[in-house]
Scaffold this active site. Sequence first.
Site, PDB file in Angstrom:
ATOM      1  N   GLU A 193      -1.800  -0.409   2.399  1.00 38.13           N
ATOM      2  CA  GLU A 193      -1.170  -0.582   1.085  1.00 38.13           C
ATOM      3  C   GLU A 193      -0.393   0.652   0.621  1.00 38.13           C
ATOM      4  OE1 GLU A 193      -3.750  -1.599  -2.259  1.00 38.13           O
ATOM      5  OE2 GLU A 193      -2.004  -1.765  -3.552  1.00 38.13           O
ATOM      6  N   ASP A 251      -4.765  -7.372   0.412  1.00 40.80           N
ATOM      7  CA  ASP A 251      -5.794  -7.814  -0.530  1.00 40.80           C
ATOM      8  C   ASP A 251      -6.589  -9.010   0.011  1.00 40.80           C
ATOM      9  OD1 ASP A 251      -5.141  -5.998  -2.688  1.00 40.80           O
ATOM     10  OD2 ASP A 251      -3.335  -7.185  -2.983  1.00 40.80           O
ATOM     11  N   ILE A 267      -8.684   0.877  -1.053  1.00 36.05           N
ATOM     12  CA  ILE A 267      -9.532   0.537  -2.199  1.00 36.05           C
ATOM     13  C   ILE A 267      -8.958  -0.729  -2.822  1.00 36.05           C
ATOM     14  CG2 ILE A 267     -10.514   1.249  -4.410  1.00 36.05           C
ATOM     15  CD1 ILE A 267     -10.142   4.153  -3.656  1.00 36.05           C
ATOM     16  N   ASP A 311      -6.592  -2.404   3.008  1.00 39.82           N
ATOM     17  CA  ASP A 311      -6.562  -1.938   1.624  1.00 39.82           C
ATOM     18  C   ASP A 311      -7.653  -0.884   1.496  1.00 39.82           C
ATOM     19  OD1 ASP A 311      -6.408  -1.438  -1.030  1.00 39.82           O
ATOM     20  OD2 ASP A 311      -6.229  -3.531  -1.637  1.00 39.82           O
TER      21      ASP A 311
HETATM   22  C1  IPD Z   1      -5.563  -5.983  -6.747  1.00 42.04           C
HETATM   23  C2  IPD Z   1      -6.870  -6.725  -6.860  1.00 42.04           C
HETATM   24  C3  IPD Z   1      -6.791  -7.782  -7.946  1.00 42.04           C
HETATM   25  C4  IPD Z   1      -5.670  -8.741  -7.684  1.00 42.04           C
HETATM   26  C5  IPD Z   1      -4.360  -8.021  -7.499  1.00 42.04           C
HETATM   27  C6  IPD Z   1      -4.464  -6.952  -6.435  1.00 42.04           C
HETATM   28  P1  IPD Z   1      -5.637  -3.451  -5.918  1.00 42.04           P
HETATM   29  O1  IPD Z   1      -5.599  -5.063  -5.697  1.00 42.04           O
HETATM   30  O2  IPD Z   1      -7.190  -7.353  -5.638  1.00 42.04           O
HETATM   31  O3  IPD Z   1      -7.970  -8.532  -8.038  1.00 42.04           O
HETATM   32  O4  IPD Z   1      -5.586  -9.639  -8.762  1.00 42.04           O
HETATM   33  O5  IPD Z   1      -3.374  -8.959  -7.124  1.00 42.04           O
HETATM   34  O6  IPD Z   1      -3.254  -6.258  -6.347  1.00 42.04           O
HETATM   35  O7  IPD Z   1      -4.383  -3.093  -6.614  1.00 42.04           O
HETATM   36  O8  IPD Z   1      -6.828  -3.162  -6.743  1.00 42.04           O
HETATM   37  O9  IPD Z   1      -5.697  -2.932  -4.528  1.00 42.04           O
HETATM   38 CA    CA Z   2      -5.607  -1.158  -3.258  1.00 41.53          CA
END
Ligand code: IPD
Ligand code: CA
Length: 267
Positions: free
Chosen positions: A63, A207, A82, A80
């Site tokens: 990411e 994600d 985090i 990802d």
């Molecule tokens: C987000 C989380 C969130 C989802 C977003 C993602 P991130 O990822 O998974 O639940 O609704 O679309 O972007 O930014 O915390 O890695």
């Molecule tokens: Ca992230």
Amino acid sequence: MYQQIETIVKEAGRIILGAHHIERSVEEKTSACDLVTAYDTAVQEYLRKALLTAYPQFGFYGEENDCCETEGKCGWFIVDPIDGTANFIRKLHHSCVSIGLLVEGKMEYGAVYNPYFDELFTAQRGKGAFLNGERIHVTDVAMNESMLLFGSAIYYRETIPATLRFVEELFPQTLDFRRGGSAALDLCYVAAGRADVYFECCIRPWDYAAGSLIAQEAGAIVTALDGSPLRFADRCSVAAGNPKNYAQLIELSKKIAAEPDMKGRIL
Ligand code: IPD
Ligand code: CA
């Protein structure tokens, strides 16, 4: 063959647990609500080095910093570092490290680790899904008894009306809703039977890569919201449910997508 990934993902989790003064390292990415911390970058860099050392035959797609090293490889890790960054910043302890392995266009392996609970969800294609080594399964409840999880990246403003339409339509037809803030954990919670449905109108592959395989291997049906196969190259919507409630979600999605002002708002 994938045993080392479990060690690597847990080590990444230790970096998250050791984080301090997180608020000092927060930066904006595309907007004031799209945040990243020095820990996201540090965990990704650790994962990139560790995974590519252990599995030099694969590439890496992460990411942070548009990290894409996939050229000439038939498979790559979709990572990802985090998932649930906003939760991490606010110390909500609902975040995870997510590592998927895509080989020849199909998810081959997935690991999602929540270090706060020491929960490791894993799956290899065709071999079932596991939580800390114990087999997990989706529920078999219908929509009216289903607990729904959903996401909506606040920075993809164009998807907000469609997301709200789903909530408006489904809210009276279900048991209840939750919004956790980590798509990877949402999918794993469906896999483990802690929830029964997950959907999101537009989301990036890191994600859902690992979580989608874990949910599928636990018996879920996981596709884009129009029922087509998930795409792992760019943005996509995600729909996950058990064999009893999935069809109702897709039917509703098609109805919403056909509404005049919803055009192009569900990917
Ligand atoms: C987000 C989380 C969130 C989802 C977003 C993602 P991130 O990822 O998974 O639940 O609704 O679309 O972007 O930014 O915390 O890695
Ligand atoms: Ca992230």
